[in-house]
Design an enzyme around this catalytic site. Structure first.
Site, PDB file in Angstrom:
ATOM      1  N   HIS A  47       0.807  -1.217   0.000  1.00 46.99           N
ATOM      2  CA  HIS A  47       0.000   0.000   0.000  1.00 46.99           C
ATOM      3  C   HIS A  47       0.844   1.272   0.000  1.00 46.99           C
ATOM      4  O   HIS A  47       0.332   2.383   0.125  1.00 46.99           O
ATOM      5  CB  HIS A  47      -0.948  -0.025   1.218  1.00 46.99           C
ATOM      6  CG  HIS A  47      -2.217   0.720   1.013  1.00 46.99           C
ATOM      7  ND1 HIS A  47      -2.531   1.859   1.712  1.00 46.99           N
ATOM      8  CD2 HIS A  47      -3.239   0.513   0.166  1.00 46.99           C
ATOM      9  CE1 HIS A  47      -3.705   2.300   1.307  1.00 46.99           C
ATOM     10  NE2 HIS A  47      -4.152   1.508   0.367  1.00 46.99           N
ATOM     11  N   LYS A 102       2.967   4.446  -1.237  1.00 49.27           N
ATOM     12  CA  LYS A 102       2.867   5.336  -2.393  1.00 49.27           C
ATOM     13  C   LYS A 102       4.003   6.331  -2.282  1.00 49.27           C
ATOM     14  O   LYS A 102       3.860   7.399  -1.721  1.00 49.27           O
ATOM     15  CB  LYS A 102       1.532   6.071  -2.386  1.00 49.27           C
ATOM     16  CG  LYS A 102       0.353   5.145  -2.513  1.00 49.27           C
ATOM     17  CD  LYS A 102      -0.942   5.852  -2.253  1.00 49.27           C
ATOM     18  CE  LYS A 102      -2.059   4.878  -2.041  1.00 49.27           C
ATOM     19  NZ  LYS A 102      -1.957   4.232  -0.715  1.00 49.27           N
ATOM     20  N   ASP A 149      16.536   9.845  -8.094  1.00 47.46           N
ATOM     21  CA  ASP A 149      18.007   9.880  -8.045  1.00 47.46           C
ATOM     22  C   ASP A 149      18.580   9.636  -6.650  1.00 47.46           C
ATOM     23  O   ASP A 149      19.614  10.216  -6.295  1.00 47.46           O
ATOM     24  CB  ASP A 149      18.521  11.244  -8.545  1.00 47.46           C
ATOM     25  CG  ASP A 149      18.377  11.380 -10.051  1.00 47.46           C
ATOM     26  OD1 ASP A 149      18.159  10.358 -10.732  1.00 47.46           O
ATOM     27  OD2 ASP A 149      18.475  12.521 -10.540  1.00 47.46           O
TER      28      ASP A 149
END
Ligand SMILES: *[C@@H]1O[C@H](CO)[C@@H](O)[C@H](O)[C@H]1NC(C)=O
Ligand SMILES: *[C@@H]1O[C@H](CO)[C@@H](O)[C@H](O)[C@H]1NC(C)=O
Ligand SMILES: *[C@@H]1O[C@H](CO)[C@@H](O)[C@H](O)[C@H]1NC(C)=O
Ligand SMILES: [Zn+2]
Length: 220
Positions: free
Chosen positions: A158, A160, A165
């Site tokens: 779940h 996100k 870089d």
């Protein structure tokens, strides 16, 4: 006489206590100010974005080298939360580590594919049940040769977040879906604070290893 002394003593101690509390407050405020100044001096990147956007940002305008030529463009050329997300993703020149629960947004998939073609190393981690959900961009990305790993449990991958870089973290509630852009209340926090970025990098590496299909093959 005794009563008077008690009152006098009470008053003095009340004054002292108030003064102490006030000094403590001033000291705390000073410290907060110092922290803020230090933060600004170090030039740390921190940005908070909120969705929904009123309009969908024009990807060409914000990302493509040549800009948007469409004179009747339906999309927004003004800065929005999505355009800021575009801008940060576009700064990647080495790697993009993406960990996203639900990925159906075509434009965001296109940015990753464009970056991939320019040699940016992309890794995507997502939830196994979401891969098959209609319109998932995951198949398109996989077709382009971008490595994708998923969990293999009924629990949800779940997370996100994206690490750009290895130096910038974009984290929040934001699903990469159209609905999340112009419909939902969502948030994104963007920071290059090295402590926070490193914690997320470690977590990404840990899960990336755990979700290695070779490991599944061995345990089956
Ligand atoms: C964060 O970004 C700012 C502005 O680009 C830069 O000055 C600073 O060194 C960066 N901090 C880290 C830890 O990379
Ligand atoms: C990342 O975003 C999620 C969802 O908004 C939130 O629960 C979590 O606290 C965030 N982590 C950090 C370090 O900001
Ligand atoms: C992300 O999208 C999925 C599928 O559309 C939805 O079930 C889920 O609730 C969304 N999560 C958030 C935090 O918006
Ligand atoms: Zn446009």
């Amino acid at each position: 006489m005794g009563k008077l002394l008690v009152i006098a003593f009470g008053t003095v101690s009340a004054v002292i206590t108030t003064e102490l509390i006030y000094q403590c407050f001033v000291w705390q405020r000073g410290k907060r100010k110092q922290r803020k100044l230090k933060h600004e001096e170090e030039g740390m990147i921190t940005e908070v974005l909120f969705f929904p956007d009123k309009e969908v940002a024009c990807k060409n305008h914000f990302i493509s080298d040549r800009g948007c030529f469409n004179t009747k463009c339906r999309y927004s050329h003004a800065k929005t939360s999505l355009s800021e997300l575009y801008r940060h993703l576009n700064t990647a020149d080495k790697s993009l580590d993406v960990s996203i629960f639900c990925f159906t947004c075509f434009d965001l998939a296109e940015i990753l594919i464009m970056k991939h073609k320019r040699g940016v190393k992309i890794r995507i981690m997502t939830d196994d049940e979401q891969v098959d959900s209609s319109g998932a961009q995951i198949w398109n990305l996989r077709k382009e040769g971008i490595p994708i790993r998923t969990d293999r449990s009924s629990y949800l991958m779940h997370h996100k977040f994206v690490i750009v870089d290895s130096r910038l973290l974009i984290n929040g509630s934001f699903n990469w879906t159209r609905q999340a852009i112009t419909g939902n209340q969502e948030n994104l926090l963007i920071t290059n604070d090295s402590y926070v970025v490193n914690e997320f990098r470690n977590e990404f590496e840990k899960l990336w290893k755990e979700f290695d299909p070779k490991i599944y093959a061995e345990s089956e």
